[in-house]
Design an enzyme around this catalytic site. Structure first.
Site, PDB file in Angstrom:
ATOM      1  N   CYS A  46      16.669  23.267 -48.181  1.00  0.00           N
ATOM      2  CA  CYS A  46      17.508  23.368 -47.003  1.00  0.00           C
ATOM      3  C   CYS A  46      16.673  23.897 -45.836  1.00  0.00           C
ATOM      4  CB  CYS A  46      18.724  24.236 -47.263  1.00  0.00           C
ATOM      5  SG  CYS A  46      18.376  25.722 -48.185  1.00  0.00           S
ATOM      6  N   GLY A  47      15.464  23.400 -45.722  1.00  0.00           N
ATOM      7  CA  GLY A  47      14.631  23.735 -44.573  1.00  0.00           C
ATOM      8  C   GLY A  47      14.310  25.212 -44.505  1.00  0.00           C
TER       9      GLY A  47
END
Lengths: 136, 289
Positions: free
Chosen positions: B88-89
């Protein structure tokens, strides 16, 4: 007096159950049930687990709530409940299980005060759910 | 010359990856919708609680409540909310970086942590910080009861004076593209002045049942629970938003890569055909001569 209606809103953290104009609200306050009609004095009270109902015209809607507050001002009734369900939604089976479990725990003697309180609350909640949906 | 079959295999593998990232993006999008819905639904409850608390703070002696006690002391606790899953970055990285910055800024104080989420646990495993409690796998089935449990734990530690101050560090959801890390004070409780819903000069004389103090006692705790609940909901929406963005760009990168590889593949194929043609022509020429 069709225009003399209370604005009822019933919210829990997970959902808004009621937002409606109604004639009367019956609240299970901690010090005893209170019925709220138009022009009621401002009041803030805590709730006990129990039945809450409101009337709109000839229709009566019943719910079971537990924990939280009710606030009345300016003919607005706000119910902040920890849990709330419409009577027809109550899962009796789950409540029965919860009651038995709570009773079993309460039968023990080694509970801390906190555990006792918490379990007692659970028990009351289960009982409230069961009692007020009996006929259905 | 690159081997044709190798390039083909690479293309296929990148395509598979792209399919996965695309699916994850769609899943994140639908989860995000749900998470946003949860925030919206919780909002009226939070606002109303704040409303009642504001009414009461105007009338009660606030110092009496154990959760409001503003005491000197250097025991600080941070509740850090991370996710259980990755991909998720910079979602977890930014929260944890912020937490470490807080540690830097508060050198000399006695700092401890309560961690929510597996990613936070992994991060702190190799660091010397004091972890008092962990809530793993919270993202799967988070509800108000869970928030209540966490709030109970924090309030308990605060009341026993094991900690003097409690903060929560989490990602606040601004938009799908943007999540801001915020640090908010949970304890001692500071009732927020409300802008909304407080009409000017509107002070109502309530009847209190049973009485102000009893209501107050209960309410402060509940207010804190609501704050915890909201932090978790925000964090969960942020997580899905961050994952959606990350997966979107991963899908796009995979697309670019497939484009590049296809070009190489076609070029190689063309070169191969040309080479074969030349060989045939050369052979024919040789025979003629």
């Amino acid at each position: 007096m069709a225009d003399q209606l209370l604005e009822l809103s019933l919210v829990t953290p997970g959902r808004e159950l009621v937002a409606d104009k109604v004639d009367q609200v019956n609240i299970p306050a901690s010090e005893g049930d209170i019925g709220i009609l138009y022009d009621h004095a401002p009041i803030i009270t805590t709730l006990r687990p129990g039945p809450l109902s409101y009337q709109k015209g000839n229709e009566t809607v019943e719910l079971v709530v537990s924990g939280g507050y009710a606030e009345v001002t300016d003919n607005r009734v706000t119910i902040l409940a920890e849990t709330a369900e419409f009577a027809h939604e109550v899962d009796r089976q789950r409540a029965t299980v919860a009651r038995e479990k709570a009773e079993k725990i309460l039968a023990r003697a080694d509970l801390s005060e906190e555990e006792f309180k918490e379990t007692q609350l659970k028990l009351f909640r289960a009982i409230a759910r069961l009692e007020h949906t009996e006929s259905k | 010359m690159p081997n044709l079959r190798d390039i083909k295999r690479r293309i296929r593998s990148v395509k598979n990856t792209q399919q996965i990232t695309k699916a994850m993006k769609l899943v994140a999008a639908s989860k995000l919708r749900k998470a946003q819905q949860a925030i919206l639904v919780a909002r009226p409850y939070a606002i109303k609680i704040m409303h009642v608390l504001n009414h009461l703070t105007a009338r009660c002696n606030l110092d009496l409540h154990p959760l409001l006690e503003n005491r000197e002391g250097n025991k600080v606790l941070y509740l850090v909310i991370t996710s259980d899953k990755g991909l998720c970055g910079g979602f977890n990285g930014s929260v944890l970086r912020r937490a470490m910055r807080e540690v830097e800024a508060n050198r000399g104080k006695d700092i401890s942590f309560v961690i929510a989420g597996k990613k936070g646990k992994e991060f702190f495993r190799v660091r010397p910080q004091k972890i008092l409690h962990e809530y793993l796998d919270w993202t799967r089935d988070f509800d108000y009861m869970k928030a209540d449990e966490i709030a109970d734990l924090l309030a308990g530690m605060f009341a026993e004076k094991a900690v003097d101050r409690v903060y929560v560090v989490y990602n606040e959801f601004k938009s799908v593209m943007q999540q801001d890390v915020v640090v908010e004070q949970l304890l001692p409780v500071v009732p927020e002045e409300m802008e909304v819903g407080r009409e000017a000069g509107h002070v109502v004389d309530y009847i209190y049942e049973p009485d102000e103090e009893t209501i107050m006692e209960d309410l402060v705790k509940r207010y804190m629970t609501v704050q915890v609940y909201r932090a978790f909901l925000e964090s969960s929406a942020s997580e899905h938003g961050a994952r959606m963005t990350a997966m979107d760009s991963a899908t796009r990168n995979a697309g670019d890569m497939i484009g590049g590889l296809s070009l190489t593949y076609n070029k190689a194929r063309q070169a191969y055909i040309t080479k074969e043609l030349i060989e045939i022509v050369n052979g024919a020429e040789a025979l003629k001569g």
